[in-house]
Design a protein around this motif. Structure first.
Motif, PDB file in Angstrom:
ATOM      1  N   THR A 222       1.053  -1.694  -0.047  1.00 60.97           N
ATOM      2  CA  THR A 222       0.416   0.110   0.108  1.00 60.97           C
ATOM      3  C   THR A 222       1.118   1.507   0.231  1.00 60.97           C
ATOM      4  N   LEU A 223       0.514   2.428  -0.765  1.00 58.01           N
ATOM      5  CA  LEU A 223       1.464   3.341  -0.754  1.00 58.01           C
ATOM      6  C   LEU A 223       0.362   5.075  -0.670  1.00 58.01           C
ATOM      7  N   LEU A 224       0.833   5.895  -0.140  1.00 56.38           N
ATOM      8  CA  LEU A 224      -0.017   7.091  -0.038  1.00 56.38           C
ATOM      9  C   LEU A 224       0.955   8.507  -0.648  1.00 56.38           C
ATOM     10  N   GLU A 225       0.555   8.382  -2.207  1.00 55.85           N
ATOM     11  CA  GLU A 225       1.313   9.305  -2.757  1.00 55.85           C
ATOM     12  C   GLU A 225       0.658  11.347  -2.700  1.00 55.85           C
ATOM     13  N   PHE A 226       1.961  11.578  -1.801  1.00 52.64           N
ATOM     14  CA  PHE A 226       1.163  13.000  -2.056  1.00 52.64           C
ATOM     15  C   PHE A 226       1.468  13.687  -3.066  1.00 52.64           C
ATOM     16  N   GLY A 227       1.267  15.058  -3.094  1.00 49.33           N
ATOM     17  CA  GLY A 227       1.140  16.000  -4.269  1.00 49.33           C
ATOM     18  C   GLY A 227       0.617  15.220  -5.591  1.00 49.33           C
ATOM     19  N   CYS A 228      -0.412  14.176  -5.717  1.00 46.63           N
ATOM     20  CA  CYS A 228      -0.779  13.088  -6.406  1.00 46.63           C
ATOM     21  C   CYS A 228      -1.020  13.642  -7.665  1.00 46.63           C
ATOM     22  N   GLY A 229      -1.461  15.281  -7.410  1.00 43.58           N
ATOM     23  CA  GLY A 229      -2.263  15.719  -8.411  1.00 43.58           C
ATOM     24  C   GLY A 229      -3.791  15.174  -9.194  1.00 43.58           C
ATOM     25  N   THR A 230      -3.544  15.009 -11.074  1.00 43.67           N
ATOM     26  CA  THR A 230      -4.724  14.514 -11.525  1.00 43.67           C
ATOM     27  C   THR A 230      -4.297  13.131 -11.500  1.00 43.67           C
ATOM     28  N   THR A 231      -3.766  12.304 -10.740  1.00 45.32           N
ATOM     29  CA  THR A 231      -3.234  11.156 -10.431  1.00 45.32           C
ATOM     30  C   THR A 231      -2.965  10.378 -11.408  1.00 45.32           C
TER      31      THR A 231
ATOM     32  N   ASP B  75       2.247   1.499   3.257  1.00 43.07           N
ATOM     33  CA  ASP B  75       3.176   0.436   3.598  1.00 43.07           C
ATOM     34  C   ASP B  75       4.686   1.672   3.321  1.00 43.07           C
ATOM     35  N   SER B  76       4.272   2.841   2.343  1.00 47.16           N
ATOM     36  CA  SER B  76       5.497   3.041   1.929  1.00 47.16           C
ATOM     37  C   SER B  76       4.414   4.495   1.783  1.00 47.16           C
ATOM     38  N   LEU B  77       5.503   5.685   1.263  1.00 45.74           N
ATOM     39  CA  LEU B  77       4.752   7.358   1.093  1.00 45.74           C
ATOM     40  C   LEU B  77       5.438   7.716  -0.529  1.00 45.74           C
ATOM     41  N   ALA B  78       5.050   8.464  -1.466  1.00 43.91           N
ATOM     42  CA  ALA B  78       5.458   8.670  -2.070  1.00 43.91           C
ATOM     43  C   ALA B  78       5.320   9.777  -2.441  1.00 43.91           C
ATOM     44  N   PHE B  79       6.627  11.131  -2.767  1.00 45.28           N
ATOM     45  CA  PHE B  79       6.546  11.770  -3.350  1.00 45.28           C
ATOM     46  C   PHE B  79       6.888  12.493  -5.096  1.00 45.28           C
ATOM     47  N   ILE B  80       5.951  12.440  -5.841  1.00 48.13           N
ATOM     48  CA  ILE B  80       6.071  12.469  -7.600  1.00 48.13           C
ATOM     49  C   ILE B  80       6.819  13.903  -7.591  1.00 48.13           C
TER      50      ILE B  80
END
Length: 232
Positions: free
Chosen positions: A60-69, A119-124
């Protein structure tokens, strides 16, 4: 109606104007990736995926700053269930029509999630805009069990100079408030934020010219780098 009420009067964040509060830019965001940035996106996903899939604990992952996904929709392709969060209601308004998963309107400096929710966090391509990166990293560590993944625009790139020249002539509004990192400068911030933690760091670069003999390598040069912090 609810979204209109949320967006009424929003024009700035961190006491400064940001392009992602401008409908002129957010409404056309997806088109960028479908055009000239398509090749870059393919390699960005390859570099990110090559790092995070080494940790089999991450489901599982949370993407912060996901924008338009744009990337949020992609995580399931590599076996990860994603949730998106963003500060811009305009971006999330677009993402709501494109992504059937969970989305949250929130500021990364104050994440509205319990400890170790994901489980993880992402910043793209979003970490570049945070005024207090140390606080954001610490919040990410609180919310993530096993790791944090970064996808970053690299300061060690000819495109960095081009962007700043464009900005000086008022031709590029997207990076006016962005702080560009190199792998080393980002690692320095991570080490400061996670002092006393037990973790490892791995990174890789891409965004190299088409004619270059390789498109992904371990040198700190290229328009984009992916970095993974893995907690022990």
């Amino acid at each position: 109606m609810e979204l209109q009420q949320l967006t009424k009067g929003i024009r700035t964040w961190q006491q400064r104007p940001e392009w992602f509060f401008n409908r002129e830019h957010t409404d056309s965001y997806e088109q960028w990736y479908e055009g000239r940035y398509k090749r870059a996106e393919v390699w960005q996903k390859k570099t990110i995926g090559s790092l995070i899939k080494k940790d089999e604990r991450i489901k599982t992952l949370l993407e912060f700053g996901c924008g338009t996904t744009r990337f949020t929709r992609w995580w399931h392709n590599i076996g990860i269930q994603a949730t998106g969060a963003d500060l811009s209601p305009f971006m999330l308004g677009q993402g709501r029509h494109l992504f059937d998963g969970n989305l949250a309107l929130a500021d990364a400096h104050y994440m509205p999630f319990k400890d170790k929710t994901f489980d993880s966090l992402a910043f793209i391509t979003t970490f570049e805009y945070y005024r207090d990166p140390i606080q954001v990293i610490r919040e990410a560590r609180r919310v993530a069990k096993h790791g944090i993944v970064f996808g970053m625009m690299n300061r060690n790139s000819p495109k960095f100079i081009r962007r700043r020249v464009q900005q000086a002539f008022g031709k590029n509004p997207f990076y006016v408030t962005a702080h560009f990192y190199t792998p080393d400068s980002l690692i320095s911030k991570i080490n400061e934020a996670l002092n006393g933690e037990n973790y490892s760091i791995e990174w890789t670069c891409t965004g190299l010219p088409k004619w270059f003999p390789v498109q992904q390598w371990g040198m700190p040069y290229g328009d984009f780098f992916a970095l993974f912090v893995q907690f022990k």
